[in-house]
Write an enzyme that holds these catalytic residues in place. Sequence first.
Site, mmCIF file in Angstrom:
data_model
loop_
_atom_site.group_PDB
_atom_site.id
_atom_site.type_symbol
_atom_site.label_atom_id
_atom_site.label_comp_id
_atom_site.label_asym_id
_atom_site.label_seq_id
_atom_site.Cartn_x
_atom_site.Cartn_y
_atom_site.Cartn_z
ATOM 1 N N ARG A 1 -21.720 18.699 8.960
ATOM 2 C CA ARG A 1 -21.502 17.965 10.201
ATOM 3 C C ARG A 1 -20.480 16.842 10.003
ATOM 4 N NH1 ARG A 1 -27.568 16.451 11.642
ATOM 5 N NH2 ARG A 1 -26.630 15.640 13.569
ATOM 6 N N THR B 1 -31.220 22.332 12.439
ATOM 7 C CA THR B 1 -30.468 23.410 11.792
ATOM 8 C C THR B 1 -31.455 24.500 11.418
ATOM 9 O OG1 THR B 1 -28.787 21.901 10.914
ATOM 10 C CG2 THR B 1 -29.003 24.047 9.842
ATOM 11 N N LEU C 1 -32.895 21.384 5.135
ATOM 12 C CA LEU C 1 -32.048 21.575 6.306
ATOM 13 C C LEU C 1 -32.443 20.521 7.332
ATOM 14 C CD1 LEU C 1 -32.246 25.466 6.800
ATOM 15 C CD2 LEU C 1 -30.358 24.177 5.794
ATOM 16 N N ASP C 2 -31.483 20.077 8.130
ATOM 17 C CA ASP C 2 -31.807 19.128 9.191
ATOM 18 C C ASP C 2 -32.776 19.759 10.185
ATOM 19 O OD1 ASP C 2 -30.020 17.307 8.089
ATOM 20 O OD2 ASP C 2 -28.344 18.051 9.285
ATOM 21 N N LYS C 3 -33.498 18.935 10.887
ATOM 22 C CA LYS C 3 -34.502 19.408 11.850
ATOM 23 C C LYS C 3 -33.950 20.476 12.784
ATOM 24 C CE LYS C 3 -37.178 17.772 15.846
ATOM 25 N NZ LYS C 3 -37.514 16.611 16.703
#
Length: 324
Positions: A234, A139, A135-137
Amino acid sequence: MPARLEARIPDESRGQRLDQALAALFPDHSRSRLKAWIEAGRVLVDGRAPRPRDLVAGGELVQVEPTEEARVEVAPQPIDLRFVHRDDAVFVIDKPVGLVVHPGAGNPDSTLQNALLHADPGLAKLPRAGIVHRLDKDTSGLLVVARTPRAHAALTRALEAREVSREYEAVCIGVMTGGGTVDAPIDRHPVDRLRQAVRGDGREAITHYRVAERFRVHTHVRVKLETGRTHQIRVHLTHIGYPLVGDALYGKRLVLPKAATPRLAEALRGFRRQALHAARLAFEHPDTGETLEFEAPLPPDFAELLDALREDARLAAARERDVR
């Protein structure tokens, strides 16, 4: 050095690609790792060096000389994690906002990978401490982590086969008329190397979305991934004209409805990350075959944003009724 692997390809694998057949034959190793060994010349089929895409006939003798995967040293660090589930084969983590998944440029430590190595030192034997997706930082939400080579290979195969269900909550700018599917390939942006972009020559990417709630100039959506490309949700929602609230990389400037409540204005101005949360996760347990399903509650900032949007919509509707 790992022990040499040797087996015959079963007749039922006839017509499959070699790397696909080997993934079924040696379930403790991922297809990507087996493909790398084939390309490195460490696999022989009936004494000959094959290609990953070669088709098998069944009955061939396969000999594999495995190598240990080179790994960057990552130090264990005592970082608190919320374990939603743990057993001998897997962890399921509810990742908080702000925690980077693994070390990289600008983030040498204090990552999920550092935390996992502290929680279970045995994960040092696995690629990226057993992390099979990310997961992105900024998220939040659910991640599954493998604890054994067999679990790692099985979960990697399940992700490749689209057998892991991942559903997200998101808030986007704009009022959607309905749900749908975005089927648009994604690859790295041709100019800005920090971003991904929809590109005709990119990798297949499919995102399903449905409307959960509509507000005055925003929409709360539930998103389900069919593929798992970097920044996929996104990029896809921006591509169809509905960028996520707070997304500085792909989004747009702050958007407030006319005569927004002070609470909503504060919530939107203070939301400094993409409004995205990995809320639901389901997969087949790599050892037992049981289907495991998990749900993570919304983090406080996300819950407050939704409450503020609902309040603003209610008050605006009341004002409109009064005018009438």
